[in-house]
Write an enzyme that holds these catalytic residues in place. Structure first.
Site, mmCIF file in Angstrom:
data_model
loop_
_atom_site.group_PDB
_atom_site.id
_atom_site.type_symbol
_atom_site.label_atom_id
_atom_site.label_comp_id
_atom_site.label_asym_id
_atom_site.label_seq_id
_atom_site.Cartn_x
_atom_site.Cartn_y
_atom_site.Cartn_z
ATOM 1 N N GLU A 233 -2.653 20.379 -12.968
ATOM 2 C CA GLU A 233 -3.013 19.697 -14.212
ATOM 3 C C GLU A 233 -4.539 19.600 -14.349
ATOM 4 O O GLU A 233 -5.257 19.452 -13.354
ATOM 5 C CB GLU A 233 -2.391 18.291 -14.208
ATOM 6 N N HIS B 290 1.321 1.291 -3.181
ATOM 7 C CA HIS B 290 1.393 0.367 -4.320
ATOM 8 C C HIS B 290 1.653 1.092 -5.640
ATOM 9 O O HIS B 290 2.003 0.452 -6.628
ATOM 10 C CB HIS B 290 0.138 -0.517 -4.382
ATOM 11 N N GLY C 296 -11.611 6.521 -8.220
ATOM 12 C CA GLY C 296 -10.649 7.392 -8.876
ATOM 13 C C GLY C 296 -9.353 6.651 -9.063
ATOM 14 O O GLY C 296 -9.256 5.467 -8.804
ATOM 15 N N ASP D 72 -1.231 1.235 2.871
ATOM 16 C CA ASP D 72 -1.035 1.580 1.459
ATOM 17 C C ASP D 72 -0.913 3.096 1.333
ATOM 18 O O ASP D 72 -1.816 3.784 0.846
ATOM 19 C CB ASP D 72 -2.205 1.032 0.634
ATOM 20 N N SER E 110 -5.791 5.230 -8.231
ATOM 21 C CA SER E 110 -5.052 4.897 -7.026
ATOM 22 C C SER E 110 -4.206 6.074 -6.587
ATOM 23 O O SER E 110 -3.672 6.818 -7.419
ATOM 24 C CB SER E 110 -4.113 3.731 -7.308
ATOM 25 N N GLY E 111 -4.078 6.199 -5.288
ATOM 26 C CA GLY E 111 -3.194 7.215 -4.735
ATOM 27 C C GLY E 111 -3.821 8.584 -4.619
ATOM 28 O O GLY E 111 -3.327 9.437 -3.893
HETATM 29 CA CA CA Z 1 -2.532 19.836 -19.273
#
Ligand code: CA
Length: 268
Positions: free
Chosen positions: A90, A76, A216, A124, A218-219
């Site tokens: 990140e 989704h 958390g 999903d 999605s995905g």
């Molecule tokens: Ca950063």
């Protein structure tokens, strides 16, 4: 498009108020609530999935790096036509951590069983082919997927991770968060008073108790401790419309162990 998907899902699933699932991407305003900021790069397979709007990219979902050139996320998250990119390594979405790798997505593979009008049907899950391969280092690592068909016992230790709000409706946390979210077995999760028949055997439930954290993005991954290591057992899919801390309404994940052969059939 996301709003349409959400409304469509709600229309089909108005069984009781508690059974309306909600997706968790940023468009729906739901990210990790509760939990704590993670130590930077302590979940090095966590990625930020971002879409292009104008000349900028915006975070919308989480995902898991499963091969140097492949990411797993929720169907989704990617069932609208957009230009996507993935950020690896990140931590803080709004500042340079020095560890980021930004890769574009060359192809999206959505599971054929996915029906955006029926989130409770399952499937999903999607795979993203990256335009180039990630460089693995201390900040960027492959997630270890659950073994095929492995079923978590009740109350297995797990963390959900994502970039989140610090309280419902509160300010965004720009830093990756983690929340303690022990698994709930299918028998419990599908019983009346919990999710009932909305939850399928191809899903994993986690949380739903007074002491658990919250959802958390999605995905993103449900990271569970099995055999002394953290393995990715779930792809974050939906929560109750009553809120992610609703009693007996755990966060629901696509069960990764049910899709190992599908994954291998695509990535080889
Ligand atoms: Ca950063």
């Amino acid at each position: 498009m996301l709003r349409f998907v959400l409304l469509s899902a709600l229309a089909l699933l108005v069984l009781t108020e508690d059974l309306e699932p909600r997706y968790l991407e940023e468009g729906a305003g739901e990210r990790v609530v509760g939990g704590e900021v993670a130590r930077p790069n302590s979940w090095p397979w966590q990625i930020s999935l971002q879409y292009k709007s104008g000349s900028s990219f915006y975070h919308t979902c989480g995902g898991t790096l499963i091969r140097r050139g492949w990411v797993m996320t929720a169907a989704h998250c990617v069932d609208s036509q957009r230009t996507w990119r993935v950020v690896l390594g990140e931590h803080n979405l709004n500042s340079n951590d020095g560890t980021e790798q930004i890769l574009s997505v060359s192809q999206v593979y959505i599971n054929n069983g996915w029906n955006s009008n029926n989130v409770a049907g399952g499937y999903d899950i999607a795979l993203l082919r990256l335009s180039s391969e990630a460089t693995l280092n201390s900040a960027v690592q492959l997630g270890t997927l659950a073994s095929a068909n492995y079923i978590l016992p009740n109350n297995n230790p797990c963390y959900v991770t994502g970039w989140g709000r610090t309280s419902t409706g509160g300010p965004l946390s720009n830093s990756l968060k983690q929340a303690w979210l022990p698994s709930v077995d299918h028998q419990t999760c599908s019983s009346s008073g919990w999710w009932g028949s909305t939850v399928k055997t191809t899903m994993v439930c986690a949380g739903g108790g007074a002491n658990s954290g919250c959802n958390g993005d999605s995905g993103g991954p449900l990271n569970c401790q099995v055999n002394g290591q953290y393995q990715v057992h779930g792809v974050t899919s939906f929560v109750s419309s009553s809120g992610c801390n609703a009693n007996r309404k755990p966060t629901v994940f696509t069960r990764v162990s049910a899709y190992i052969s599908w994954i291998n059939g695509i990535i080889g």
